[in-house]
Design a protein around this motif. Structure first.
Motif, short mmCIF file in Angstrom:
data_model
loop_
_atom_site.label_atom_id
_atom_site.label_comp_id
_atom_site.label_asym_id
_atom_site.label_seq_id
_atom_site.Cartn_x
_atom_site.Cartn_y
_atom_site.Cartn_z
N LYS A 178 0.85 -1.19 0.00
CA LYS A 178 0.00 0.00 0.00
C LYS A 178 0.89 1.24 0.00
CE LYS A 178 -3.32 -2.86 1.59
NZ LYS A 178 -4.21 -3.52 0.60
N THR A 179 0.55 2.21 -0.84
CA THR A 179 1.38 3.41 -0.92
C THR A 179 0.51 4.66 -0.88
OG1 THR A 179 1.29 3.74 -3.31
CG2 THR A 179 2.88 2.13 -2.50
N THR A 180 1.18 5.79 -0.69
CA THR A 180 0.49 7.07 -0.74
C THR A 180 1.44 8.12 -1.31
OG1 THR A 180 -0.90 8.58 0.54
CG2 THR A 180 1.17 7.93 1.55
N GLY A 181 0.87 9.26 -1.71
CA GLY A 181 1.72 10.33 -2.21
C GLY A 181 1.41 10.69 -3.64
N VAL A 182 2.35 11.37 -4.30
CA VAL A 182 2.12 11.73 -5.69
C VAL A 182 2.69 10.64 -6.58
CG1 VAL A 182 2.11 14.23 -5.34
CG2 VAL A 182 4.27 13.08 -5.78
N HIS A 183 2.02 10.46 -7.73
CA HIS A 183 2.45 9.42 -8.66
C HIS A 183 3.91 9.63 -9.08
CE1 HIS A 183 -0.94 6.81 -9.36
NE2 HIS A 183 -1.75 7.85 -9.30
N THR A 184 4.60 8.54 -9.31
CA THR A 184 6.04 8.42 -9.63
C THR A 184 6.93 8.67 -8.41
OG1 THR A 184 6.63 10.67 -10.35
CG2 THR A 184 5.63 9.23 -12.01
N LYS A 185 6.36 9.13 -7.29
CA LYS A 185 7.17 9.35 -6.08
C LYS A 185 6.41 8.88 -4.84
CE LYS A 185 9.74 13.46 -7.61
NZ LYS A 185 10.01 14.88 -7.35
N ASN A 186 5.68 7.75 -4.96
CA ASN A 186 4.91 7.27 -3.81
C ASN A 186 5.80 6.72 -2.70
OD1 ASN A 186 1.59 6.29 -3.83
ND2 ASN A 186 2.37 7.70 -5.36
N THR A 187 5.24 6.69 -1.49
CA THR A 187 5.94 6.04 -0.39
C THR A 187 5.05 4.91 0.15
OG1 THR A 187 4.99 7.68 1.10
CG2 THR A 187 7.22 8.08 0.33
N ILE A 188 5.70 3.87 0.68
CA ILE A 188 4.97 2.72 1.22
C ILE A 188 4.38 3.11 2.58
CG2 ILE A 188 5.19 0.35 2.08
CD1 ILE A 188 7.40 -0.09 0.04
N THR A 189 3.07 2.88 2.75
CA THR A 189 2.46 3.14 4.06
C THR A 189 2.36 1.86 4.88
OG1 THR A 189 0.31 2.92 3.01
CG2 THR A 189 1.13 5.15 3.34
N ASP A 190 2.10 0.74 4.18
CA ASP A 190 1.98 -0.53 4.89
C ASP A 190 2.06 -1.66 3.89
OD1 ASP A 190 1.71 -2.24 7.01
OD2 ASP A 190 -0.48 -2.10 7.10
N ILE A 191 2.36 -2.85 4.38
CA ILE A 191 2.30 -4.04 3.53
C ILE A 191 1.38 -5.05 4.21
CG2 ILE A 191 3.60 -5.93 2.48
CD1 ILE A 191 6.04 -4.17 2.43
N ASP A 192 0.36 -5.48 3.47
CA ASP A 192 -0.49 -6.57 3.95
C ASP A 192 0.25 -7.87 3.61
OD1 ASP A 192 -2.38 -8.40 4.48
OD2 ASP A 192 -3.95 -7.51 3.24
N ILE A 193 1.01 -8.37 4.57
CA ILE A 193 2.01 -9.41 4.31
C ILE A 193 1.42 -10.82 4.23
CG2 ILE A 193 2.66 -9.85 6.72
CD1 ILE A 193 5.18 -9.32 3.83
#
Lengths: 401, 401
Positions: free
Chosen positions: B103-118
């Protein structure tokens, strides 16, 4: 304001310049006031390139992974086409099969659509966007990416049109449906309107322009399908419900399919169990078979022949190995020097004598056939592939196609 | 039995033969009894090829669609690598970022990971499969496909290792972390162990081997990161918590970054509002800035300088246009003939005099610098790009790196 689903094939989006041309074409329609959903295939030879890489890794690549690989082809096309719309100042969004809610089931590389969760597409249309959907792909119950097999993008387009209850336009590199493949018989006539039933027979018999499944969905939901050129404005062919404006000809068209092979299994002990073992094995290997014929039993043994697509040859060899292990007496021959010639016409339901006419034409022109099968609106013949062009010509002339 | 996350970069999977070589390497580890999650980048120049197509469509392609496009690069790699495992007889499954629950958030091409549903990754590991995950990509809250920007595959790998609480091995085309880039200073020493803090400074200052974000995640979750060659077995570098076995040197390394430009804005009326307008605009355009410096006010006017990545040049030009409209008196100069040279060392916390030593080395060798900034464990200098190699050599020698 109406909704329309337009589908553009691989040749139509084969280069970035052609993608721009498709965008311009769609924008014309949008400017005319319609809401447009565009379904696209992978660019030109992209799928072949992906398959070649897979073959470098494995002669028989895992099919789930092959679907994962092939699905990238359409994903590239949708992203580029949506960029083109936005470059021209039109709001647009691209959706993979998964994002467009296209649910599928079945075996990988040959999935079928079970349902489309159309809400996403509808909400983007409501927001005024041109919606660009990846053809040929979907997602199965496990969340795996799947592909729909041959002609899959047409199926995606018609299924979306069915859900949106709108017309489906298939833009391709042929300008419509012909009574005979114009490459074989240049005098062939273009058909302006053809019924779903006739088109399904034509498609399943190998007409090449549209796959049967797409036409089946059109028929089931009564969605008109328009097939035309993507490169110029030229009247194409409507596939729709049969009505009295369509000419009541005995024979609408002639199809030729030489991507087939004929398999003959000799000396099968005449028990129905044995024949069913054969066809169960073929089904287990997901081999589509066609034109089954069986000789009368002689000394308790029968011979069984059938045709199949050349692309299933590897799977057939596998079945052959299994069968010769289980039934040591049998003998299996595979012949790929064959072609299937079929005549199709909804009028055959009412007019008799078509089979006789065709038999006469074959015998007058010394064309031997190996198998004959009939459906309510078609007759098919397996012939030697050397005779294919000759058969097409004499039948097209003799039947006035 | 332990879990390990291994990441292979674009060069390591650049051809189908190299993909097979990676598969063989991973299988060795699997045979040794470990459960392996493999994260891969796009094949070699695949990303460049995709970007070129996008540029043919639009000089400034829509970033959501660019993410849709670029994500296909890793999808091709994971499918082919998973096919290779299966060809060698090992059970395997490939997962896109979305399927791997990234799962990511932010602006496209520069997203950051918020969480991983592992859970998905874990369940496939439990089933004995080698799990192949697409690096660099994820899915945002709208279900859009996103990418993580530069070094994104490393971030994917370390974030997965954090969720699985295991070591992360980054296989690349350099054999470890060096005190100075060996291409600039061939006598540079390889570092066997480096602390997260030092590596973060090195990374953020442009060391090139690992991106800061990946190291940050490693630091936060205390995940050891091992960086080594993919092509041969040769001791690499461990990035881990600082401990007393690491040499207590004042300076661990030297980094050089010439992919930067220096922007100077002259004649800004000295009100804090004005300076904040400038930096707010830069933030709104998602431009990462660095090395801010400001002169003392003269006649109520100040000059402001900062450096930024060359890749943001287009966005900076946009900001320049907006600012000159709003503040007619200002003058904006852009200089790309600059480089940033930084010295990093956790020992600088305790040992003073590093800045003085560097100033002496610069003046002895007649190297002018334009800006200086310091952090707790680093000092950075903007110099003329003509002096880059000279500065690297004299600093490396002078500081015994």
């Amino acid at each position: 304001m109406a909704i329309v689903v337009q589908k553009y094939g691989g040749t139509s989006v084969g280069t970035t310049d052609r993608i721009k041309a498709v965008a311009e074409r769609v924008i014309k329609r949008k400017k005319a006031g319609d809401e447009v959903v565009v379904v696209v295939s992978a660019m030109g030879k992209a799928t072949d390139h992906l398959i070649n890489m897979a073959k470098e890794i494995s002669p028989n690549p895992n099919k789930r992974e092959l679907d994962m690989l092939l699905a990238t082809g359409e994903q590239v096309s949708i992203a580029l086409l949506s960029m083109a719309f936005q470059q021209y100042g039109f709001d647009s969004i691209s959706l993979t099969g998964l994002q467009a809610g296209i649910k599928t089931t079945g075996v990988h590389t040959k999935n079928t659509i079970t349902d489309i969760d159309i809400d996403t597409v509808k909400s983007y249309l409501d927001a005024g966007k041109i919606v660009v959907v990846a053809g040929f792909q979907g997602v199965n119950e496990n969340g795996d990416i799947t592909t729909l097999g041959r002609g899959g993008s047409d199926t995606t387009a018609v299924a979306l049109a069915a859900k949106l209850n709108c017309i489906c336009e298939i833009y391709t590199d042929v300008d419509g449906i012909y009574s005979v493949d114009p490459r074989v018989y240049p005098l062939a006539k273009k058909i302006e309107n053809i019924s779903y039933e006739e088109m399904m027979e034509m498609a399943s018999l190998g007409a090449g322009v549209m796959e049967t499944r797409a036409v089946e969905i059109g028929c089931k939901y009564n969605i008109p399908i328009y097939v035309a050129l993507s490169s110029e404005e030229k009247r194409g062919t409507y596939i729709k419900e049969y009505d009295e404006t369509m000419e009541e000809k005995a024979i609408t068209g002639l199809t030729i399919n030489d991507d087939i092979l004929m398999v003959t299994i000799n000396n099968v002990l005449h028990k129905s169990k044995n024949v069913s073992i054969i066809f169960n094995k073929l089904a287990n290997h997901h081999i589509n078979i066609d034109m089954i014929s069986q000789t009368a039993p002689l000394h308790d043994y029968v011979n069984v022949s059938f045709t199949a697509n050349l692309e299933d040859e590897q799977a057939i060899d596998e079945v052959t190995r299994e069968l010769t292990d289980e039934m040591p007496g049998i003998e299996i021959c595979k012949d790929s020097n064959v072609a299937k010639v079929s005549v199709v016409g909804i009028g055959m339901k009412k007019q008799s004598g078509v089979a006789g006419t065709v038999f006469n034409i074959f015998s007058d022109n010394e064309i031997e056939f190996k198998q004959v099968t009939t459906s309510e609106i078609s007759i098919s013949y397996t012939i030697d592939s050397r005779d294919t062009n000759k058969a097409a010509l004499v039948l097209a002339k003799g039947l006035n196609l």
